[in-house]
Design a protein around this motif. Structure first.
Motif, PDB file in Angstrom:
ATOM      1  N   PRO A 177       0.827  -1.212   0.000  1.00  0.00           N
ATOM      2  CA  PRO A 177       0.000   0.000   0.000  1.00  0.00           C
ATOM      3  C   PRO A 177       0.862   1.263   0.000  1.00  0.00           C
ATOM      4  N   VAL A 178       0.424   2.258  -0.780  1.00  0.00           N
ATOM      5  CA  VAL A 178       1.130   3.532  -0.898  1.00  0.00           C
ATOM      6  C   VAL A 178       0.225   4.620  -0.331  1.00  0.00           C
ATOM      7  N   GLY A 179       0.542   5.085   0.872  1.00  0.00           N
ATOM      8  CA  GLY A 179      -0.272   6.086   1.551  1.00  0.00           C
ATOM      9  C   GLY A 179       0.293   7.487   1.406  1.00  0.00           C
ATOM     10  N   LEU A 180      -0.607   8.454   1.444  1.00  0.00           N
ATOM     11  CA  LEU A 180      -0.251   9.870   1.378  1.00  0.00           C
ATOM     12  C   LEU A 180      -0.985  10.574   2.507  1.00  0.00           C
ATOM     13  N   LEU A 181      -0.240  11.104   3.477  1.00  0.00           N
ATOM     14  CA  LEU A 181      -0.860  11.838   4.584  1.00  0.00           C
ATOM     15  C   LEU A 181      -0.952  13.300   4.183  1.00  0.00           C
ATOM     16  N   ASN A 182      -2.154  13.750   3.951  1.00  0.00           N
ATOM     17  CA  ASN A 182      -2.407  15.108   3.450  1.00  0.00           C
ATOM     18  C   ASN A 182      -2.490  16.094   4.615  1.00  0.00           C
ATOM     19  N   VAL A 183      -1.332  16.448   5.144  1.00  0.00           N
ATOM     20  CA  VAL A 183      -1.244  17.338   6.302  1.00  0.00           C
ATOM     21  C   VAL A 183      -1.640  18.758   5.904  1.00  0.00           C
ATOM     22  N   ALA A 184      -2.636  19.299   6.579  1.00  0.00           N
ATOM     23  CA  ALA A 184      -3.081  20.694   6.396  1.00  0.00           C
ATOM     24  C   ALA A 184      -3.353  21.023   4.923  1.00  0.00           C
ATOM     25  N   GLY A 185      -3.836  20.045   4.160  1.00  0.00           N
ATOM     26  CA  GLY A 185      -4.165  20.271   2.761  1.00  0.00           C
ATOM     27  C   GLY A 185      -2.960  20.432   1.846  1.00  0.00           C
ATOM     28  N   PHE A 186      -1.768  20.109   2.347  1.00  0.00           N
ATOM     29  CA  PHE A 186      -0.540  20.288   1.569  1.00  0.00           C
ATOM     30  C   PHE A 186      -0.615  19.603   0.212  1.00  0.00           C
ATOM     31  N   TYR A 187      -1.220  18.420   0.178  1.00  0.00           N
ATOM     32  CA  TYR A 187      -1.242  17.644  -1.057  1.00  0.00           C
ATOM     33  C   TYR A 187      -2.533  17.787  -1.860  1.00  0.00           C
ATOM     34  N   ASP A 188      -3.378  18.742  -1.531  1.00  0.00           N
ATOM     35  CA  ASP A 188      -4.612  18.926  -2.308  1.00  0.00           C
ATOM     36  C   ASP A 188      -4.335  19.061  -3.806  1.00  0.00           C
ATOM     37  N   PRO A 189      -3.369  19.906  -4.234  1.00  0.00           N
ATOM     38  CA  PRO A 189      -3.110  20.011  -5.677  1.00  0.00           C
ATOM     39  C   PRO A 189      -2.590  18.705  -6.284  1.00  0.00           C
ATOM     40  N   LEU A 190      -1.782  17.961  -5.545  1.00  0.00           N
ATOM     41  CA  LEU A 190      -1.261  16.702  -6.062  1.00  0.00           C
ATOM     42  C   LEU A 190      -2.382  15.665  -6.201  1.00  0.00           C
ATOM     43  N   ILE A 191      -3.281  15.628  -5.235  1.00  0.00           N
ATOM     44  CA  ILE A 191      -4.419  14.709  -5.300  1.00  0.00           C
ATOM     45  C   ILE A 191      -5.298  15.063  -6.502  1.00  0.00           C
ATOM     46  N   ALA A 192      -5.493  16.356  -6.731  1.00  0.00           N
ATOM     47  CA  ALA A 192      -6.270  16.798  -7.892  1.00  0.00           C
ATOM     48  C   ALA A 192      -5.560  16.412  -9.188  1.00  0.00           C
ATOM     49  N   PHE A 193      -4.238  16.560  -9.229  1.00  0.00           N
ATOM     50  CA  PHE A 193      -3.465  16.181 -10.414  1.00  0.00           C
ATOM     51  C   PHE A 193      -3.551  14.681 -10.666  1.00  0.00           C
ATOM     52  N   ASN A 194      -3.477  13.883  -9.613  1.00  0.00           N
ATOM     53  CA  ASN A 194      -3.611  12.434  -9.750  1.00  0.00           C
ATOM     54  C   ASN A 194      -4.995  12.086 -10.326  1.00  0.00           C
ATOM     55  N   SER A 195      -6.029  12.773  -9.833  1.00  0.00           N
ATOM     56  CA  SER A 195      -7.387  12.562 -10.367  1.00  0.00           C
ATOM     57  C   SER A 195      -7.451  12.945 -11.832  1.00  0.00           C
ATOM     58  N   GLN A 196      -6.753  14.028 -12.201  1.00  0.00           N
ATOM     59  CA  GLN A 196      -6.722  14.445 -13.609  1.00  0.00           C
ATOM     60  C   GLN A 196      -6.078  13.361 -14.480  1.00  0.00           C
ATOM     61  N   MET A 197      -4.988  12.763 -14.013  1.00  0.00           N
ATOM     62  CA  MET A 197      -4.334  11.692 -14.777  1.00  0.00           C
ATOM     63  C   MET A 197      -5.268  10.498 -14.935  1.00  0.00           C
ATOM     64  N   ILE A 198      -6.062  10.199 -13.902  1.00  0.00           N
ATOM     65  CA  ILE A 198      -7.043   9.110 -13.972  1.00  0.00           C
ATOM     66  C   ILE A 198      -8.137   9.471 -14.977  1.00  0.00           C
ATOM     67  N   ASN A 199      -8.698  10.680 -14.857  1.00  0.00           N
ATOM     68  CA  ASN A 199      -9.812  11.100 -15.708  1.00  0.00           C
ATOM     69  C   ASN A 199      -9.441  11.150 -17.180  1.00  0.00           C
ATOM     70  N   VAL A 200      -8.220  11.569 -17.483  1.00  0.00           N
ATOM     71  CA  VAL A 200      -7.776  11.663 -18.872  1.00  0.00           C
ATOM     72  C   VAL A 200      -7.425  10.287 -19.434  1.00  0.00           C
ATOM     73  N   GLY A 201      -7.038   9.348 -18.557  1.00  0.00           N
ATOM     74  CA  GLY A 201      -6.722   8.000 -19.005  1.00  0.00           C
ATOM     75  C   GLY A 201      -5.255   7.640 -18.967  1.00  0.00           C
ATOM     76  N   PHE A 202      -4.431   8.475 -18.335  1.00  0.00           N
ATOM     77  CA  PHE A 202      -3.011   8.142 -18.211  1.00  0.00           C
ATOM     78  C   PHE A 202      -2.747   7.178 -17.054  1.00  0.00           C
ATOM     79  N   ILE A 203      -3.673   7.068 -16.139  1.00  0.00           N
ATOM     80  CA  ILE A 203      -3.629   6.031 -15.100  1.00  0.00           C
ATOM     81  C   ILE A 203      -4.783   5.092 -15.390  1.00  0.00           C
ATOM     82  N   ARG A 204      -4.468   3.823 -15.576  1.00  0.00           N
ATOM     83  CA  ARG A 204      -5.472   2.817 -15.914  1.00  0.00           C
ATOM     84  C   ARG A 204      -6.469   2.639 -14.765  1.00  0.00           C
TER      85      ARG A 204
END
Length: 193
Positions: free
Chosen positions: A129-156
């Motif tokens: 398992p690969v966990g990401l602890l989103n302390v104080a919203g630090f990773y909000d943009p990265l989580i959104a970017f990961n969702s973008q990669m999923i939505n576009v189809g670059f992550i299966r």
């Protein structure tokens, strides 16, 4: 989970929220009997995780490249300190010694470690398992970017749940413990790629 690799920064930001979160992670893992495998430094968030885990009686294994021993001021108080030659060897040892990964806030090195853990999981070099602890919203943009990669189809679709992000450590640990391995690229048919 007997041991978790912790990826985090060697810097100490002015906002103490990040250092306190790192100390909370180290202390919590030690209290749960989960060993810490981390970058081997005594500064910044790295040092905070290690010190808190050690203070709580936990196991702390540091893995640091020889070139960074002086720069990151190697933590000589670890249960074990491994000095390796390259960053690749460091990341391989993190994977070999751990039952999963948690990424805390950090910079370029932390991002390199996180994305490599995800990439290795997709391919099938590990099924941890690969966990990401989103302390104080630090990773909000990265989580959104990961969702973008999923939505576009670059992550299966088979790999969209590799990254387990949460703002609460207890909930993150529960989700990581319940992680179900996905279909890896090495096992997929070419038609599914």
């Amino acid at each position: 989970m007997r041991r978790l690799a912790i990826y985090c920064g060697s810097a100490s930001p002015a906002d103490t929220t990040y250092v306190e979160a790192a100390r909370h992670v180290g202390r919590t893992l030690a209290e749960r009997g989960i060993g810490v495998v981390y970058g081997g430094g005594r500064l910044g968030l790295m040092g905070a995780v290690a010190d808190a885990a050690l203070e709580a009686g936990g196991e702390v294994i540091g893995v640091i490249p020889e070139k960074l021993v002086a720069a990151e001021v190697a933590h000589r108080g670890c249960t074990e300190l491994h000095v390796v030659q390259t960053m690749h060897q460091r990341k391989q040892m993190f994977t070999d010694l751990s039952d999963g990964f948690i990424t805390l806030p950090g910079g370029v090195g932390t991002m390199d470690e996180l994305w490599e853990a995800i990439s290795w999981s997709q391919i099938g070099y590990h099924q941890l398992p690969v966990g990401l602890l989103n302390v104080a919203g630090f990773y909000d943009p990265l989580i959104a970017f990961n969702s973008q990669m999923i939505n576009v189809g670059f992550i299966r679709p088979q790999h969209k749940d590799i990254l387990i992000a949460d703002a609460d450590l207890d909930r993150l640990l529960e989700r990581m413990a319940a992680y179900e391995p996905h279909e890896t690229i090495e096992r997929m048919k070419a038609s599914n790629l």
